[in-house]
Design an enzyme around this catalytic site. Structure first.
Site, PDB file in Angstrom:
ATOM      1  N   GLU A 492      -0.822 -14.657  -3.002  1.00  0.00           N
ATOM      2  CA  GLU A 492       0.410 -14.711  -3.797  1.00  0.00           C
ATOM      3  C   GLU A 492       0.128 -14.535  -5.282  1.00  0.00           C
ATOM      4  OE1 GLU A 492       3.094 -14.340  -2.360  1.00  0.00           O
ATOM      5  OE2 GLU A 492       2.455 -14.843  -0.333  1.00  0.00           O
ATOM      6  N   HIS A 495       0.192 -10.906  -6.062  1.00  0.00           N
ATOM      7  CA  HIS A 495       1.557 -10.424  -6.306  1.00  0.00           C
ATOM      8  C   HIS A 495       2.002 -10.789  -7.723  1.00  0.00           C
ATOM      9  CE1 HIS A 495       2.652  -8.822  -2.445  1.00  0.00           C
ATOM     10  NE2 HIS A 495       2.523  -9.954  -1.798  1.00  0.00           N
ATOM     11  N   HIS A 498       0.699  -8.513 -10.273  1.00  0.00           N
ATOM     12  CA  HIS A 498       1.407  -7.231 -10.235  1.00  0.00           C
ATOM     13  C   HIS A 498       2.672  -7.301 -11.101  1.00  0.00           C
ATOM     14  CE1 HIS A 498       2.536  -3.678  -7.326  1.00  0.00           C
ATOM     15  NE2 HIS A 498       2.259  -3.270  -8.537  1.00  0.00           N
TER      16      HIS A 498
END
Length: 700
Positions: A492, A495, A498
């Site tokens: 996670e 992510h 990102h």
């Protein structure tokens, strides 16, 4: 007369309340908070509906301004102008839908049921606006003469494609029917997710006798005792379907009949023929998705979805999944035989069943590698794992993190960090929320309250969140994570990177706004670092003594890293193949979903000792979470991340130049270019399958 007076006074009273609420509604103002985060402490339930209503009204007015503009359609006055509409909608939606997942309530769910059909209509009012589409098409048809840069061209192409995929080219009658289909599907997906949440929360296994705790680790027993105490029943033990409770119970409980009870409670979520039953929702959703795909010119829903992904069409996905299945399923069969041998050796007079697999796998792990995962947990204290991730991302990307106690939070469990670049400048805000509660859906995910973008040459920084359901602290221990939870944390956080490291002009292309089968690359590549010895040295320290994880345990972890991968890969592939089977149907489905599921999985050779990672009636990813015909994405991205991590292993796992290239070509770029082109820029070539097969032990 009196009745009319009462009605009049009631309307006046309601109007005054609405006016008062609107005056104090924080969504209608610029957020007066550090870094413009949502003022969670000021947002009330009564604020959502007025903000949604006003947000839709404002966006339609903005759309009307575009369509009524008499100037020649251009990239700026159509595409950029459209991109910038809906600021209020974005504000209220980002908070509301994050709260629906992370901190919901009956009141929020009631609001969702009211707003969902309105939102469906609002989206259709934009996507099916003929005047707006004419202007978008005019710009698109003249794109070759517009001298657009790569990101601008990508926005134009994605905008045009979005209109086509949402029915802009249909005739009036077809558009009317599409509206009805979209509205019904939006409510069905909402109800599906709410049913799964209710099922997760409603089941409780109460244990009164200490003998029934046989085999369970102390951490699991302590957690169950604390859960019972919090439920007002001190002296008993409470086990639930939340992973921190369910997984250790299935892995260590010596009471086979209780394991079976827990297994079926988990496996039958949404399939109990009660108010939370999802069977009819699935049938209706599948058939509506078929119908919509055909209306838009596709053979089935999968081809509709995949046309927008790296895979492009269902045939490519099925070929890929079946190739992996041919490696994984035979390995799972071998693993099943090994587990049955333990049962037989111990004098068991039964055949291995799904509720036995985790239990005997742990016995086999201990036997083969002298490793019990519970030995590792004292070295995986949540806060130390967090600090290890911070140190890793500092070495790779130069990031630093500052705890902020002055920033509003949506729940007391959340913690907030300001993330800074290597030069000390502000990058973004990161919320982290780690432990289960009744108001939070299961699983783990990353989301945003604000995506990075640029407005009038000013960089609007991201506000990002990761939400998990990790094991919590007990009366005498801090939160100690399992290996799986550590890996999930790294995932996670990938992510989150990102979203945080995005450097894009347009919001609709920034951060994680990429195809489904590319979005898991940044998350899954992070998992590769989790158990590297050099990274373990950052965080794997005993919570009591501070002693580093012993080299002997690290060696056992390395030796067992491919253990049980036949099971893990097969149960995942079964779910991914099931997803594709549902969404490549070309005729209405008539079978009950569980019957359909069992018939299909039997036909492809799934052994009876394993069920799909997600059975149909609680498969949130595909029936509520946006991954329909897309659950394959995790292993598709697994090919990318395994291949990409080879670059780090070739150059050094902390190599700054490789990390800079990954940041420049992947993390910063969002969806501004074709994902395969971005990958080629990073790796110098297209990805290879072999690293994934080796990583999972599917080949030597």
């Amino acid at each position: 007369m009196l009745k009319n007076l009462v009605i009049t006074l009631t309307v006046i009273f309601m109007s005054l309340n609405i006016l008062a609420a609107n005056k104090d509604n924080p969504f209608f103002k610029d957020y007066d908070t550090p870094f413009g985060v949502p003022p969670f402490d000021k947002i009330k339930l009564s604020h959502y509906m007025p903000a949604f209503e006003e947000g839709m009204k404002q966006q339609i007015n903005e759309i009307n301004a575009i369509t009524s503009n008499s100037a020649e359609p251009s990239f700026d006055n159509v595409i950029v102008a459209l991109e910038q509409t809906g600021a209020l909608m974005d504000k209220v939606s980002s908070v509301f839908y994050n709260m629906m997942s992370a901190n919901t309530s009956k009141e929020l769910q009631d609001i969702a049921k009211m707003i969902t059909p309105k939102m469906s209509k609002h989206r259709d009012d934009i996507m099916l606006n003929e005047k707006l589409f004419e202007k978008v098409k005019s710009v698109y048809d003249n794109k070759d003469g517009l001298d657009l840069n790569v990101e601008e061209l990508r926005l134009l192409e994605e905008t045009y494609k979005n209109f086509i995929r949402n029915g802009a080219a249909l005739n009036a009658e077809e558009k009317l029917h599409l509206r009805a289909v979209n509205e019904e599907m939006s409510l069905l997906t909402l109800n599906f997710g709410q049913n799964v949440l209710a099922e997760n929360n409603e089941f409780q296994l109460w244990i009164d006798k200490e003998d029934d705790l046989a085999g369970l680790p102390k951490s699991s027993i302590d957690g169950a005792a604390q859960a019972a105490t919090e439920a007002g029943k001190k002296g008993r033990w409470l086990f639930t379907l939340h992973n921190p409770s369910w997984v250790p119970f299935m892995s260590y409980s010596e009471k086979r009949e209780l394991r079976e009870k827990m297994f079926w409670a988990y496996a039958n979520r949404g399939n109990n023929r009660d108010k939370n039953d999802n069977s009819q929702i699935i049938l209706r959703l599948i058939n509506l998705r078929q119908e919509k795909a055909r209306m838009l010119g596709f053979v089935h829903h999968a081809d509709y979805v995949l046309a927008d992904n790296m895979a492009k069409e269902a045939e490519n996905v099925n070929r890929f999944l079946n190739e992996l299945w041919n490696y994984a399923n035979p390995m799972a069969e071998v693993e099943a035989r090994h587990l049955q041998e333990i049962i037989d050796r111990e004098g068991g007079d039964f055949m291995l069943a799904p509720w036995d697999w985790r239990f005997y796998a742990e016995k086999l792990r201990k036997e083969k590698y002298d490793l019990n995962e519970e030995e590792l947990r004292p070295y995986f204290q949540l806060e130390k794992v967090r600090d290890g991730i911070f140190e890793l991302t500092k070495r790779l990307f130069g990031l630093t993190y500052k705890l902020r106690n002055d920033i509003p939070k949506y729940h007391q469990d959340a913690i907030v960090y300001e993330v800074k670049k290597e030069d000390g400048s502000h990058l973004g805000i990161l919320y982290m929320d780690f432990h289960p509660r009744a108001s939070k859906r299961g699983g783990a995910w990353m989301s945003s309250y604000r995506q990075q973008h640029k407005k009038a040459d000013k960089n609007i920084t991201p506000v990002t969140t990761i939400v998990c359901n990790f094991s919590g602290a007990t009366a005498d221990k801090p939160a100690l994570l399992t290996m799986d939870e550590v890996e999930t944390f790294f995932h996670e956080f990938g992510h989150a990177l990102h979203g945080l490291l995005s450097d894009c002009r347009f919001k609709s292309l920034s951060g994680t706004s990429v195809p489904r089968d590319f979005v898991e690359l940044p998350s899954q590549i992070m998992e590769n670092w989790a158990f590297e010895p050099e990274v373990l040295a950052f965080y794997a320290k005993h919570y009591k003594t501070g002693e580093l994880l012993p080299k002997s345990l690290i060696e056992k972890m390395e030796k067992s890293s491919k253990f049980n991968q036949g099971f893990a890969t097969t149960e995942y592939l079964a779910a991914a193949l099931l997803d594709m089977k549902y969404h490549t149907l070309e005729a209405p489905i008539g079978l009950n979903p569980i019957d359909f599921e069992e018939e299909y999985l039997t036909s492809i050779g799934l052994i009876p000792e394993i069920i799909a990672r997600y059975r149909s009636t609680y498969f949130n990813h595909i029936f509520s979470g946006g991954y329909s015909a897309g659950y394959y994405s995790y292993i598709w991205s697994g090919v990318l991340d395994s291949d990409a991590y080879e670059a780090f292993k070739e150059n050094g796992i902390f190599d700054k130049a490789t990390a800079q290239s990954f940041m420049d070509n992947i993390l910063k770029k969002g969806g501004t270019e074709d994902p395969m082109e971005l990958y080629r820029k990073f790796r110098g070539r297209e990805p290879m399958l072999e690293p994934l097969l080796k990583k999972r032990g599917l080949i030597q």
